[in-house]
Design a protein around this motif. Sequence first.
Motif, mmCIF file in Angstrom:
data_model
loop_
_atom_site.group_PDB
_atom_site.id
_atom_site.type_symbol
_atom_site.label_atom_id
_atom_site.label_comp_id
_atom_site.label_asym_id
_atom_site.label_seq_id
_atom_site.Cartn_x
_atom_site.Cartn_y
_atom_site.Cartn_z
ATOM 1 N N ILE A 1 -14.736 -17.500 12.007
ATOM 2 C CA ILE A 1 -13.706 -16.623 12.574
ATOM 3 C C ILE A 1 -12.483 -16.629 11.662
ATOM 4 O O ILE A 1 -11.918 -17.682 11.373
ATOM 5 C CB ILE A 1 -13.310 -17.063 13.990
ATOM 6 C CG1 ILE A 1 -14.528 -17.090 14.912
ATOM 7 C CG2 ILE A 1 -12.228 -16.139 14.561
ATOM 8 C CD1 ILE A 1 -14.267 -17.787 16.250
ATOM 9 N N VAL A 2 -12.073 -15.447 11.234
ATOM 10 C CA VAL A 2 -10.911 -15.279 10.366
ATOM 11 C C VAL A 2 -9.838 -14.504 11.116
ATOM 12 O O VAL A 2 -10.142 -13.492 11.773
ATOM 13 C CB VAL A 2 -11.298 -14.516 9.077
ATOM 14 C CG1 VAL A 2 -10.077 -14.263 8.194
ATOM 15 C CG2 VAL A 2 -12.381 -15.281 8.307
ATOM 16 N N ILE A 3 -8.602 -14.957 11.039
ATOM 17 C CA ILE A 3 -7.484 -14.175 11.575
ATOM 18 C C ILE A 3 -7.004 -13.265 10.455
ATOM 19 O O ILE A 3 -6.508 -13.720 9.425
ATOM 20 C CB ILE A 3 -6.346 -15.075 12.069
ATOM 21 C CG1 ILE A 3 -6.853 -16.010 13.178
ATOM 22 C CG2 ILE A 3 -5.181 -14.217 12.591
ATOM 23 C CD1 ILE A 3 -5.824 -17.010 13.658
ATOM 24 N N ALA A 4 -7.199 -11.958 10.635
ATOM 25 C CA ALA A 4 -6.876 -10.981 9.609
ATOM 26 C C ALA A 4 -5.367 -10.879 9.413
ATOM 27 O O ALA A 4 -4.584 -11.137 10.338
ATOM 28 C CB ALA A 4 -7.442 -9.611 9.988
ATOM 29 N N PRO A 5 -4.937 -10.499 8.214
ATOM 30 C CA PRO A 5 -3.500 -10.313 7.963
ATOM 31 C C PRO A 5 -2.956 -9.153 8.784
ATOM 32 O O PRO A 5 -3.574 -8.087 8.850
ATOM 33 C CB PRO A 5 -3.431 -10.027 6.463
ATOM 34 C CG PRO A 5 -4.795 -9.576 6.079
ATOM 35 C CD PRO A 5 -5.747 -10.238 7.011
ATOM 36 N N MET A 6 -1.798 -9.366 9.408
ATOM 37 C CA MET A 6 -1.200 -8.348 10.273
ATOM 38 C C MET A 6 0.291 -8.243 9.975
ATOM 39 O O MET A 6 1.042 -9.207 10.183
ATOM 40 C CB MET A 6 -1.408 -8.699 11.749
ATOM 41 C CG MET A 6 -2.855 -8.652 12.187
ATOM 42 S SD MET A 6 -3.065 -9.261 13.881
ATOM 43 C CE MET A 6 -3.174 -11.037 13.599
ATOM 44 N N CYS A 7 0.731 -7.085 9.501
ATOM 45 C CA CYS A 7 2.146 -6.888 9.183
ATOM 46 C C CYS A 7 3.006 -7.084 10.436
ATOM 47 O O CYS A 7 2.692 -6.554 11.500
ATOM 48 C CB CYS A 7 2.363 -5.488 8.616
ATOM 49 S SG CYS A 7 1.686 -5.264 6.960
ATOM 50 N N GLN A 8 4.097 -7.819 10.283
ATOM 51 C CA GLN A 8 4.998 -8.091 11.395
ATOM 52 C C GLN A 8 6.345 -7.386 11.261
ATOM 53 O O GLN A 8 7.103 -7.315 12.229
ATOM 54 C CB GLN A 8 5.216 -9.601 11.513
ATOM 55 C CG GLN A 8 3.958 -10.374 11.850
ATOM 56 C CD GLN A 8 3.387 -9.955 13.191
ATOM 57 O OE1 GLN A 8 3.996 -10.197 14.239
ATOM 58 N NE2 GLN A 8 2.214 -9.328 13.165
ATOM 59 N N TYR A 9 6.683 -6.905 10.079
ATOM 60 C CA TYR A 9 7.934 -6.172 9.869
ATOM 61 C C TYR A 9 9.126 -6.942 10.441
ATOM 62 O O TYR A 9 9.966 -6.408 11.154
ATOM 63 C CB TYR A 9 7.841 -4.783 10.515
ATOM 64 C CG TYR A 9 6.653 -3.985 10.067
ATOM 65 C CD1 TYR A 9 6.623 -3.363 8.823
ATOM 66 C CD2 TYR A 9 5.529 -3.862 10.884
ATOM 67 C CE1 TYR A 9 5.518 -2.647 8.395
ATOM 68 C CE2 TYR A 9 4.415 -3.134 10.469
ATOM 69 C CZ TYR A 9 4.420 -2.534 9.220
ATOM 70 O OH TYR A 9 3.314 -1.818 8.805
ATOM 71 N N SER A 10 9.193 -8.226 10.103
ATOM 72 C CA SER A 10 10.207 -9.096 10.700
ATOM 73 C C SER A 10 10.849 -10.036 9.690
ATOM 74 O O SER A 10 11.435 -11.051 10.074
ATOM 75 C CB SER A 10 9.572 -9.926 11.833
ATOM 76 O OG SER A 10 9.083 -9.081 12.853
ATOM 77 N N ALA A 11 10.751 -9.702 8.408
ATOM 78 C CA ALA A 11 11.347 -10.542 7.367
ATOM 79 C C ALA A 11 12.792 -10.136 7.096
ATOM 80 O O ALA A 11 13.218 -9.028 7.418
ATOM 81 C CB ALA A 11 10.522 -10.453 6.088
ATOM 82 N N ILE B 1 -2.137 -14.911 6.072
ATOM 83 C CA ILE B 1 -0.775 -14.391 6.266
ATOM 84 C C ILE B 1 -0.735 -12.910 5.902
ATOM 85 O O ILE B 1 -1.426 -12.451 4.999
ATOM 86 C CB ILE B 1 0.216 -15.189 5.396
ATOM 87 C CG1 ILE B 1 0.262 -16.646 5.873
ATOM 88 C CG2 ILE B 1 1.613 -14.576 5.430
ATOM 89 C CD1 ILE B 1 1.053 -17.555 4.962
ATOM 90 N N GLU B 2 0.088 -12.178 6.599
ATOM 91 C CA GLU B 2 0.227 -10.733 6.452
ATOM 92 C C GLU B 2 0.444 -10.271 5.005
ATOM 93 O O GLU B 2 0.809 -11.069 4.130
ATOM 94 C CB GLU B 2 1.417 -10.258 7.279
ATOM 95 C CG GLU B 2 2.762 -10.747 6.756
ATOM 96 C CD GLU B 2 3.887 -10.474 7.733
ATOM 97 O OE1 GLU B 2 4.535 -9.419 7.602
ATOM 98 O OE2 GLU B 2 4.102 -11.315 8.636
ATOM 99 N N ALA B 3 0.246 -8.977 4.773
ATOM 100 C CA ALA B 3 0.496 -8.378 3.464
ATOM 101 C C ALA B 3 1.878 -8.794 2.974
ATOM 102 O O ALA B 3 2.889 -8.514 3.613
ATOM 103 C CB ALA B 3 0.391 -6.861 3.555
ATOM 104 N N THR B 4 1.915 -9.466 1.831
ATOM 105 C CA THR B 4 3.137 -10.055 1.299
ATOM 106 C C THR B 4 3.451 -9.405 -0.040
ATOM 107 O O THR B 4 2.664 -9.516 -0.993
ATOM 108 C CB THR B 4 2.962 -11.580 1.156
ATOM 109 O OG1 THR B 4 2.610 -12.136 2.433
ATOM 110 C CG2 THR B 4 4.225 -12.227 0.649
#
Length: 367
Positions: free
Chosen positions: A19-29, A55-58
Motif C-alpha cells: 500500500i502506497v500513499i500517493a503524493p497529494m498537493c496541499q497548497y499550504s506551504a 510527499i506531495e509534488a515538491t
Amino acid sequence: MSQLFQPFKLGGLSLDNRIVIAPMCQYSADDGAATDWHMIHLGHLALSGAGLLIIEATAVEPEGRISAADLGLWSDRTEQALARVLGAIRTYSPIPVAIQLAHAGRKASTRVPWAGGGQVSPAEGGWQPFAPSALPYAPTEVTPQALDAAGLARVKEAFVAAARRSMRLGLDAIELHAAHGYLLHEFLSPLSNRRDDAYGGALENRVRFPLEVFEAVRAAVPANVPVGVRVSATDWAEGGWDIEQTIVFAHELERRGCSYIHASSGGLTSAQKIAPGPLYQVPFAQALKREVTMPVIAVGLITQPAEAEDIVASGKADLVALARAMLYDPRWPWHAAAELGAQVRAPNQYLRSQPREFKTLLKAASD
C-alpha cells in the motif's frame, strides 16, 4: 494469506506491504517551506500502516510551483522546514518516506483550488511559466516561455540539487513527476511539445529531456535509493500521448535503472475526455506490467480493500497507491488489514485501540 500485506522490495528499500500513499498537493506551504499543516497532514498519514508515504509534488525551483502555496525544495530554508516535519515523523513512525520532485511547466502560477484555481498572470502578481514550447494550457492563459538550452540546463540542475537535498534529509526514495500535464509530461506529449530541435518531433526526441533528468537524478543519489517515475499513460485526447508511447518510455527508463513506474493519466490538455470510475486507470498499470520487469504502481479511484487485493494478487500491478481514499480514511490500511486477515504496524500509544474481534490486527511499530 493477503498478498496486499506481503512485504515488498523496492530497489534497496523494504516495504511492510504493497500500500502506497500517493503524493497529494496541499497548497499550504509558506514560500515553498513546509508548515504546521504538513506536520499534521503527513504526521497522521505516517501512522496509517501503509508501506510507503510519498510527499506531495515538491517544486525544484520557485517558477516550477503550481501555485504560490506549493511545497518546494530549492533552498536551505525549504530544506530546513521539511527537516522539521520529517524529524517528527521519524520519531514516531517507521514508515519509509519518499518525495515527488516536480516542475509545473506551463501549468504554473495558479490560484489554490479553493480560491477558484485559474492562472495568475505576472501582471496580477504571478510569474512567467516555462514549457517545451510557447503553447499555453488553455487559450486564455499566459503563453509560456519556451526553454532554451540554458533553461534546460537550469531545470535539470534544479532537479539534481533537490535530489541531493532529499538525501541530506534522509528521504528513502525519489519519484520524478512526469504526469498530469506538468513540465516533464509536456516534453513527452506531441500536443504540448512542438519543438524542432533534438527535444521535439519524433518520440525518441520527446522522451530525451525527461530521460536526461532521470539520468542526472539517478547519478546524484546512492545506488540503493529507489528513483521512480510517475507517468500519465494517456492524455485522453486525440493525437496526444498514449499507452503505446508510455511503454516505449518505460523501457527506456528501465534501461537506465528506474526503480518503478507509477501509472496515472491525463492532465495535459483542457480538451481531454475522461470518464472517471472505480479502477479506471488500473488497465494502464496492467499494460505496463506486461512489458517491463521493474515494479509497477497502480492508482486511480481504488477505494475497496478487495479491489486492492485483487490488483496485487492477480498480477495487474505490484503495488497500489491511494490518495483521496486515504484523506477520507487515514486508517484505510488498518481497516483493509482487518478485512483481509492481515496485520499492520501501529504506534504503541494506539495498540489498545484494537477491536475485540481483531485482537491481532495491530503490532508495535518497533517490531
